[in-house]
Design a protein around this motif. Sequence first.
Motif, PDB file in Angstrom:
ATOM      1  N   PRO A  33      79.752  15.039  79.010  1.00  0.00           N
ATOM      2  CA  PRO A  33      80.639  16.154  78.321  1.00  0.00           C
ATOM      3  C   PRO A  33      80.849  15.871  76.960  1.00  0.00           C
ATOM      4  O   PRO A  33      80.850  14.602  76.433  1.00  0.00           O
ATOM      5  CB  PRO A  33      82.071  16.310  78.914  1.00  0.00           C
ATOM      6  N   LEU A  34      80.660  16.747  76.051  1.00  0.00           N
ATOM      7  CA  LEU A  34      80.789  16.551  74.685  1.00  0.00           C
ATOM      8  C   LEU A  34      81.928  17.323  74.487  1.00  0.00           C
ATOM      9  O   LEU A  34      81.919  18.553  74.105  1.00  0.00           O
ATOM     10  CB  LEU A  34      79.628  16.976  73.963  1.00  0.00           C
ATOM     11  N   TYR A  35      83.232  16.672  73.724  1.00  0.00           N
ATOM     12  CA  TYR A  35      84.310  17.066  73.558  1.00  0.00           C
ATOM     13  C   TYR A  35      84.526  17.323  72.029  1.00  0.00           C
ATOM     14  O   TYR A  35      85.901  17.442  71.520  1.00  0.00           O
ATOM     15  CB  TYR A  35      85.601  16.249  74.148  1.00  0.00           C
ATOM     16  N   ARG A  36      83.652  17.301  71.281  1.00  0.00           N
ATOM     17  CA  ARG A  36      83.646  17.458  69.918  1.00  0.00           C
ATOM     18  C   ARG A  36      82.542  18.103  69.268  1.00  0.00           C
ATOM     19  O   ARG A  36      81.435  18.418  70.053  1.00  0.00           O
ATOM     20  CB  ARG A  36      83.770  16.070  69.173  1.00  0.00           C
TER      21      ARG A  36
ATOM     22  N   ASP B 279      73.476  12.469  67.577  1.00  0.00           N
ATOM     23  CA  ASP B 279      73.734  12.628  69.091  1.00  0.00           C
ATOM     24  C   ASP B 279      72.383  13.037  69.712  1.00  0.00           C
ATOM     25  O   ASP B 279      71.603  13.856  69.444  1.00  0.00           O
ATOM     26  CB  ASP B 279      74.797  13.837  69.124  1.00  0.00           C
TER      27      ASP B 279
ATOM     28  N   GLY C 242      75.534  18.992  76.586  1.00  0.00           N
ATOM     29  CA  GLY C 242      76.330  17.699  76.677  1.00  0.00           C
ATOM     30  C   GLY C 242      75.443  16.557  76.113  1.00  0.00           C
ATOM     31  O   GLY C 242      74.058  16.724  75.635  1.00  0.00           O
TER      32      GLY C 242
END
Length: 187
Positions: A57-60, A66, A177
């Motif tokens: 998961p990518l929460y930003r 990346d 993600g």
Amino acid sequence: MTGAATRRSITKQQRRAIVVLSMAAVAAILLVVTAVAGGYRINLTPSEPLGLWRIAPLYRPAAIDDLVFICPPETAAMRAARARGYLRSGSCPGSVAPLIKTVIAVAGQHVEIGVSLSVDGRGVSSSSLALRDGKGRPLTPFPSSIVPPGYVFLHSAFPGSYDSRYFGPVPISGILGLAQEVFTYVP
């Protein structure tokens, strides 16, 4: 053993084999479904190391450097890429597999595409452009531009990679993600 008894024992053996094979097939299907649902993918392309990867998961917001899994947008460039065999079949819109690419520019950054790439005047290593693909077909680089809001510019250091050098910036809405190596190898 009589002929009838031999036929019955073969039939029992066949039934056992069918049951065992059926159970193995169901177990394999459940394993694949569970792995995909858990965010695991197998990379079979040379753009990144071959093997098992996980979508984390990518929460930003996506950032420079990346390494992401991203579903390519359904554009004319992606349909052409699919027709040429650059994209594999998968679960993304357009029935293509997610790409694994590195974010090298975000909204507002200027990407200059010439013999190689530069972002805001800084050269990007391993970014020389190919004029033809592996089958000798012409490749057209995307025009230099500023990455628009809601988009990222993607790159792979692999020389034959089909990335934003050719299809341009892609919407961040396609990012699934971060790409994390689980078990990979480089041949």
